[in-house]
Design an enzyme around this catalytic site. Structure first.
Site, short mmCIF file in Angstrom:
data_model
loop_
_atom_site.label_atom_id
_atom_site.label_comp_id
_atom_site.label_asym_id
_atom_site.label_seq_id
_atom_site.Cartn_x
_atom_site.Cartn_y
_atom_site.Cartn_z
N ASN A 1 -19.48 -23.24 -3.12
CA ASN A 1 -18.87 -22.78 -1.96
C ASN A 1 -19.57 -23.33 -0.68
OD1 ASN A 1 -16.89 -21.30 -3.17
ND2 ASN A 1 -17.67 -19.53 -2.59
N ARG B 1 -2.88 -29.42 -6.45
CA ARG B 1 -3.93 -29.72 -7.18
C ARG B 1 -3.43 -29.49 -8.75
NH1 ARG B 1 -8.52 -29.48 -3.86
NH2 ARG B 1 -8.25 -28.18 -2.15
N HIS C 1 1.46 -28.95 1.05
CA HIS C 1 0.81 -27.94 0.33
C HIS C 1 1.77 -26.90 -0.31
CE1 HIS C 1 -2.05 -24.10 0.47
NE2 HIS C 1 -2.76 -25.03 -0.20
N TYR D 1 -7.16 -17.43 -10.66
CA TYR D 1 -6.51 -17.20 -9.44
C TYR D 1 -5.53 -16.14 -9.52
CZ TYR D 1 -9.04 -21.37 -7.56
OH TYR D 1 -9.87 -22.57 -7.26
N ARG E 1 -8.84 -12.22 2.11
CA ARG E 1 -10.09 -12.46 1.15
C ARG E 1 -11.24 -13.14 1.93
NH1 ARG E 1 -8.79 -17.50 -1.92
NH2 ARG E 1 -10.21 -18.28 -0.44
N HIS F 1 -5.46 -15.52 -4.23
CA HIS F 1 -4.90 -16.39 -3.73
C HIS F 1 -3.61 -16.29 -3.26
CE1 HIS F 1 -3.88 -20.61 -4.03
NE2 HIS F 1 -4.90 -21.03 -3.43
#
Length: 699
Positions: free
Chosen positions: A54, A384, A444, A477, A573, A601
């Site tokens: 991260n 992704r 997205h 996720y 989160r 997520h």
């Protein structure tokens, strides 16, 4: 008070958390998981790796961006917490040095626990003479041929070292030299070799790091010289990409060109290992890299703890008690007794809750469409995907069978650009129509449309989700989605894909809401309605679950809702720029963050509306970038049974007292403490229990 004055009052910088500092607070919560003794030992070690990964991205993008602003002479305060780029960098350095110390203190505290399990990372000085001799042979045969010493002098300038690589700065001296001057060379630790090398022992798992082996035998690279010092260091570089979209004739080629530059951006961080560095070398590195002392991090342990990802996996067959209990995603409740996903979706909307319920039906949805003779077309957005994606395989197979396949592959998905360029080429080669995205926007949204003709009738099936079409991350996720055959959803999906692929004005939708056009305005409208309902009935309630909350317009509207008395519960989160519990501003707002075994997520938005519950799932967080710089979708939940399930899910998360932290009005977070005799609720484990119970009930 007028609306203008009220908004002006709510612009007070003290009412907001800075975006970057809020992210650092999130990463500290990740590190807290490494300290949580309820987590198995090797899983705790993995959280250190997650924190390091991260942090790398944070420096490569966020810190790099702030440094670019400073270099450009831009010193205007950001529009929420009111900090200038220089002030942000100073605070980031202060907080992050403390967090890195916490990270490495955690690492050191785990070493004795690992040793009790027969697992240890040793220094080469701890080895016996016989063991060192074995490592010398390994060095000579396996390592030495790969190494390239790079001298630094007037003829050979400081080399351009690869981003995130580990390097050794070697100071050497020629004793014959009458002036007794020192020379400097750089040796890169080869990433192609295993980072940790096992010491041969029965019943023990002992390892030495590659850089320590190289350092120990460094003299073999510099015959005729004496090694004075070896400094272990690592450079993090600016890896953000500048893509000139407007003038680009071919975006794919433009991105391929930029990808080559990414590895060599300006340095933004220097890491050295405590006890294994030369102060003169560090000063030299700071100077040649043109970074400040504040950008230097001295680590009490190995550089780049992301190697712990691989280390964590090493003992799976021999130390299973040091890992989480294996949990298997269950068949989705809404597909109970169904064999064909299209027939099931003809009867009702199918709700999917990952990873508690299997992601396999989403893969099957595309795979069955590829093989179904009645299917005419498949259209899908990909942001992704996994490295060995069954969805990509299905899309290629469908195109090869003559079906109309249209895929939007978002080439600008950060740090997935190279992967997506490759997928785009493969899909095109198979005969798919591939779109690369939209100018100045990232697509997205997560949507798939399947067009089917059966009995002379056109049917449309739509999958809408909160997460990527990635079968690997789907097990890590938490995400949600629906598969529907409702006619108006199908029409909306058709219009959406036509908008992406052709030249047409923004479509009018029956059910979908789309960014960058409508989602923010729709959220504001729903919140305004909630305020109005509350004034009439006194039962206003908003619940919103997302990854991050940064959009100031939406935060101000939440403050207005709180001031009106609406109860607002947020499950965020990561970054949260809203501060709860401020008297007269946000005392009716609570903010929770759940950080646990799975990465939260899913995005869920709930508005009570005096009992006429409005529930939505979305690909979008309430972030400015999602509202104005991305193509996102917000979609309503109509099926009463799904609404009931979603409300129960939100209720369980709001009652989590194991993995939930609550934000205080100063921006800090504290674990939610269970009340006396209160049952401990870990929401993620509760959802798995519920999925297993459904299966048991069926049996």
């Amino acid at each position: 008070m007028s609306t203008e004055n009220k908004t002006q009052e709510l612009n007070n910088p003290s009412f907001y958390n800075n975006r970057e500092l809020s992210w650092l607070a999130f990463n500290e919560r990740v590190l807290d998981e490494a300290l949580d003794l309820d987590n198995p030992l090797l899983e705790r070690l993995k959280f250190l790796a997650i924190g390091s990964s991260n942090l790398d991205e944070f420096f490569m993008v966020r810190v790099a961006g702030l440094k670019d602003q400073v270099k450009a002479g831009f010193n205007k305060p950001e529009n929420k917490a009111g900090l200038t780029p220089k002030q942000q960098l100073a605070k980031i350095s202060e907080i992050n040095h403390n967090n890195v110390k916490k990270q490495y203190d955690s690492y050191q505290s785990m070493k004795p626990e690992l040793e009790k399990e027969g697992i240890s990372l040793l220094s080469i000085e701890d080895l016996t003479k016989e063991e060192i001799n074995r490592f010398e042979k390994y060095f000579d045969e396996e390592i030495f041929p790969v190494l390239t010493p790079m001298a630094v002098d007037a003829y050979r300038p400081f080399p351009m070292l690869l981003n995130k690589s580990i390097n050794l700065a070697v100071v050497i001296k020629d004793d014959i030299d009458p002036e007794n001057t020192t020379k400097t060379a750089i040796v890169q630790v080869p990433a192609v070799l295993d980072r940790f090398v096992q010491v041969e022992h029965e019943n023990k798992y002992q390892y030495v790091l590659l850089e320590e082996i190289i350092s120990h035998f460094m003299g073999k690279l510099f015959k005729g010289y004496k090694v004075e010092s070896v400094t272990e260091f690592r450079i993090t570089r600016n890896a953000d990409m500048t893509i000139h979209e407007e003038g680009a004739r071919d975006l794919l080629k433009e991105i391929e060109k930029e990808l080559k530059k990414r590895k060599w951006g300006a340095a933004v961080r220097l890491e050295v290992r405590d006890g294994k560095y030369d102060e003169k070398v560090v000063k030299f590195l700071l100077s040649v890299l043109e970074i400040h002392r504040d950008d230097l991090y001295i680590t009490n342990g190995p550089l780049d703890l992301t190697f712990l990802f691989k280390f964590h996996k090493t003992f799976a067959d021999v130390k299973d008690h040091l890992y989480y209990e294996t949990l298997i995603s269950q068949p989705p409740r809404d597909l109970e007794g169904e064999e064909n996903i299209f027939e099931a979706a003809e009867n009702r909307d199918i709700f999917l809750h990952h990873p508690y319920e299997s992601f396999e039906p989403v893969v099957d949805f595309v795979a069955e469409a590829a093989d179904d003779p009645y299917v005419l077309a498949i259209k899908q957005t990909l942001y992704r995907v996994s490295g060995d994606s069954p969805i990509i395989d299905a899309l290629k197979r469908a195109a090869e069978k003559g079906k109309q396949v249209t895929v939007l592959v978002e080439l600008k998905a950060r740090f997935d650009e190279e992967n997506n360029v490759q997928w785009a080429k493969e899909l095109e080669k198979a005969g798919c129509h591939v779109i690369y995205g939209m100018t100045y926007l990232k697509t997205h949204s997560k949507i798939t449309l399947v067009v089917r003709k059966k009995a002379e009738k056109i049917e449309r099936f739509v999958h809408l989700g909160t997460g990527n079409y990635n079968d690997q991350t789907a097990s890590l996720y938490t995400d949600m989605g629906i598969i529907t055959s409702k006619r108006k959803f199908g029409i909306d999906a058709t219009h959406f894909f036509n908008y992406l692929s052709g030249f047409t004005e923004k479509p009018e939708f029956h059910h979908l809401s789309m960014a960058p056009f409508d989602i923010r305005n729709d959220f504001i409208r729903y919140m305004n309605n909630e305020i109005r309902f509350h004034k009439q009935h006194g039962n206003g309630r908003i619940i919103a679950k997302m990854n991050s909350l940064t959009d100031k317009n939406l935060i101000i509207k939440m403050y207005e809702a709180s001031q009106a008395g609406v109860r607002v519960d947020l499950i965020v989160r990561g970054i949260c720029c809203l501060k709860p519990g401020i008297e007269g501003v946000s005392e009716n707002i609570r903010v929770y963050s759940i950080v646990g075994r799975f990465l939260e997520h899913s995005r869920i938005y709930y508005f009570h509306h005096n009992g006429d519950d409005r529930l939505f799932l979305s690909s979008a967080d309430m972030m400015t970038r999602n509202m104005v710089k991305r193509v996102e979708l917000l979609f309503p939940i109509h099926e009463p049974s799904v609404k009931t399930r979603l409300k129960k899910i939100l209720s369980i998360m709001l009652n989590d007292n194991v993995k939930a932290r609550e934000q205080k009005n100063d921006g800090s977070y504290e674990y939610v403490q269970p009340e006396k005799n209160q049952v401990r609720i870990n929401s993620q484990m509760k959802f798995f229990d519920m999925a297993y119970r459904v299966l048991e009930d069926e049996e």
